[in-house]
Design a protein around this motif. Structure first.
Motif, PDB file in Angstrom:
ATOM      1  N   HIS A  86       0.834  -1.215   0.000  1.00  0.00           N
ATOM      2  CA  HIS A  86       0.000   0.000   0.000  1.00  0.00           C
ATOM      3  C   HIS A  86       0.863   1.257   0.000  1.00  0.00           C
ATOM      4  N   GLU A 181      -5.017   1.993   2.784  1.00  0.00           N
ATOM      5  CA  GLU A 181      -5.012   0.759   3.572  1.00  0.00           C
ATOM      6  C   GLU A 181      -5.148   1.082   5.046  1.00  0.00           C
ATOM      7  N   GLU A 182      -4.473   2.149   5.470  1.00  0.00           N
ATOM      8  CA  GLU A 182      -4.412   2.474   6.899  1.00  0.00           C
ATOM      9  C   GLU A 182      -5.759   2.918   7.457  1.00  0.00           C
ATOM     10  N   ASP A 204       3.783  -6.374   3.653  1.00  0.00           N
ATOM     11  CA  ASP A 204       3.339  -5.333   4.594  1.00  0.00           C
ATOM     12  C   ASP A 204       3.590  -5.741   6.038  1.00  0.00           C
TER      13      ASP A 204
HETATM   14 ZN   LIG Z   1       0.968  -1.439   6.350  1.00  0.00          ZN
END
Ligand SMILES: [Zn+2]
Length: 416
Positions: A86, A181-182, A204
């Motif tokens: 991401h 993504e966060e 990740d």
């Molecule tokens: Zn991450």
């Protein structure tokens, strides 16, 4: 793979990507939530095209999908495999003006981060493993962004390496870069029909060796407390204060099941954000549990607590909304046992002892797994995510790239 070459390819990319502010914002509903994420996505499109790749798609939601054709001759082809990372960084810490400190030939001592903070070996015993190596830290003002620009840089470096070494045989690959993504929205609207991969490894994870096929079940709960307003001087017996209601609610949430008091396989209730005033207050909570039954219990507890506050608040109102975020990917990943088998082999062949543990969080890979494409998580090398104490050892990033390359080789002996 020549590790000196791959190291150079990774570090130059990592520094280029961390210079772009890609902090995501969970108060903005559009995707990507911030302009900086577009900047990095456009840069990646440009770099992928410079590698001669023709099939590079960046859609309106900020999904970047690039296809690398197989260079294995003949009609017998291995399965397509994917790699994902991401581009955004956490909204929890400033991510603008990141000025990485590069410490070459690290001497094993505590590392000052600007003049206010110190990265200590007491808090980070892992630093000792990298004495003599290059370490990259923050300058204490911002996060570093190794989560997940280390993952992005490792994937891009391997592609560059393959481009420069056309003699290396590999099957067809799909690369997926996601935004937001966060904030938990990384896979919202994902164009699943675009993907042909049998599995997709998510770059990740944290320290070297970590591979993960299990994560939390995750739900967010938004609770709104609505009070009843009168002038405070004439409020007796009539006013219902929304702050008091929210406070009562928070006090009833099990304190022994908070992030601060749990670890390993324990879930938690996380009181993440509160805003409002005496007339109306909104609380955002995250619920996490490794078991589906545990998650159901947590939702029941929150509902019962909201009900109790409602009952004791006269004309005040409590509204609650449960929003599904992601589910534990374990059952979806285990449907294709080869996916983790190959990963474990790749890590071992890279000379690293695999560390298999559940992620106390989630990734876009969890959502992709639920959609039918197993997507376990691989270390990208960074430590202390979402914090000014974030750091990454260059050898760990190199190891991640070696694992990517080894996985591609291991899969190339299978038939699609
Ligand atoms: Zn991450």
């Amino acid at each position: 793979m020549n590790t000196a070459t791959i190291e150079q390819l990774i570090v130059e990319r990592f520094l280029r990507y961390t210079a772009i502010d890609t902090r995501s914002d969970d108060h903005i509903a559009t995707k990507p939530s911030t302009a900086g994420q577009w900047d990095l996505l456009h840069l990646l499109v440009k770099e992928l095209k410079e590698l001669g790749l023709e099939d590079v798609l960046l859609n309106a939601d900020g999904f970047l999908i690039a296809r690398i054709p197989s260079n294995i001759p003949g009609s017998a082809q291995p399965p397509v495999i994917g790699f994902m990372a991401h581009v955004d960084t956490s909204p929890d810490m400033p991510g603008n003006g990141v000025r990485p400190q590069i410490i070459e030939a690290y001497d094993g001592s505590d590392i000052p981060l600007g003049d206010q903070w110190t990265l200590t070996t007491a808090d980070n015993p892992l630093l000792k493993k990298y004495v003599g190596s290059t370490i990259i830290t923050t300058d204490g003002r911002t996060l570093l962004g190794a989560d997940d620009k280390a993952g992005v840089a490792e994937i891009m470096a391997v592609l560059q390496y393959y481009h420069d070494h056309p003699e290396i045989r590999h099957g067809a690959l799909e690369i997926i870069f996601t935004a937001d993504e966060e904030t938990g929205h990384g896979m919202d609207g994902f164009p699943l029909e675009q993907l042909h991969a049998r599995c997709c490894y998510t770059m990740d994870g944290g320290r070297s060796g970590e591979i993960e096929s299990e994560c939390f079940h995750a739900n967010r709960v938004d609770i709104t407390f609505t009070g009843v307003m009168y002038h405070p001087g004439a409020a007796r017996g009539r006013m219902v204060n929304a702050i008091t209601m929210a406070n009562r609610f928070c006090m009833m949430i099990p304190q022994s099941e908070s992030p601060e008091t749990t670890d390993e396989r324990e879930g938690y209730y996380y009181l993440g954000e509160i805003s409002g005033d005496s007339s109306s207050c909104t609380l955002i909570m995250n619920l996490r549990d490794f078991e589906a039954s545990g998650m159901e219990r947590r939702i029941r507890v929150v509902e019962a607590t909201a009900h109790a506050v409602q009952e004791s608040s006269a004309a005040g109102k409590v509204d609650l909304k449960v929003i599904k975020q992601y589910v534990n990917m374990a059952e979806y990943v285990s449907k294709d046992p080869l996916v983790m088998e190959k990963l474990q082999q790749a890590v071992e062949r890279a000379g690293i002892t695999p560390i298999m543990q559940p992620i106390r969080g989630g990734t876009d890979g969890a959502r992709l797994s639920e959609m039918g494409i197993p997507a376990p998580n691989i270390f990208a090398g960074g430590v202390n995510f979402h914090s000014r104490f974030e750091w990454v050892a260059v050898p760990a990033m190199v190891e991640a790239a070696v694992v990517i390359d080894t996985l591609i080789h291991l899969w190339s002996s299978e038939q699609a």
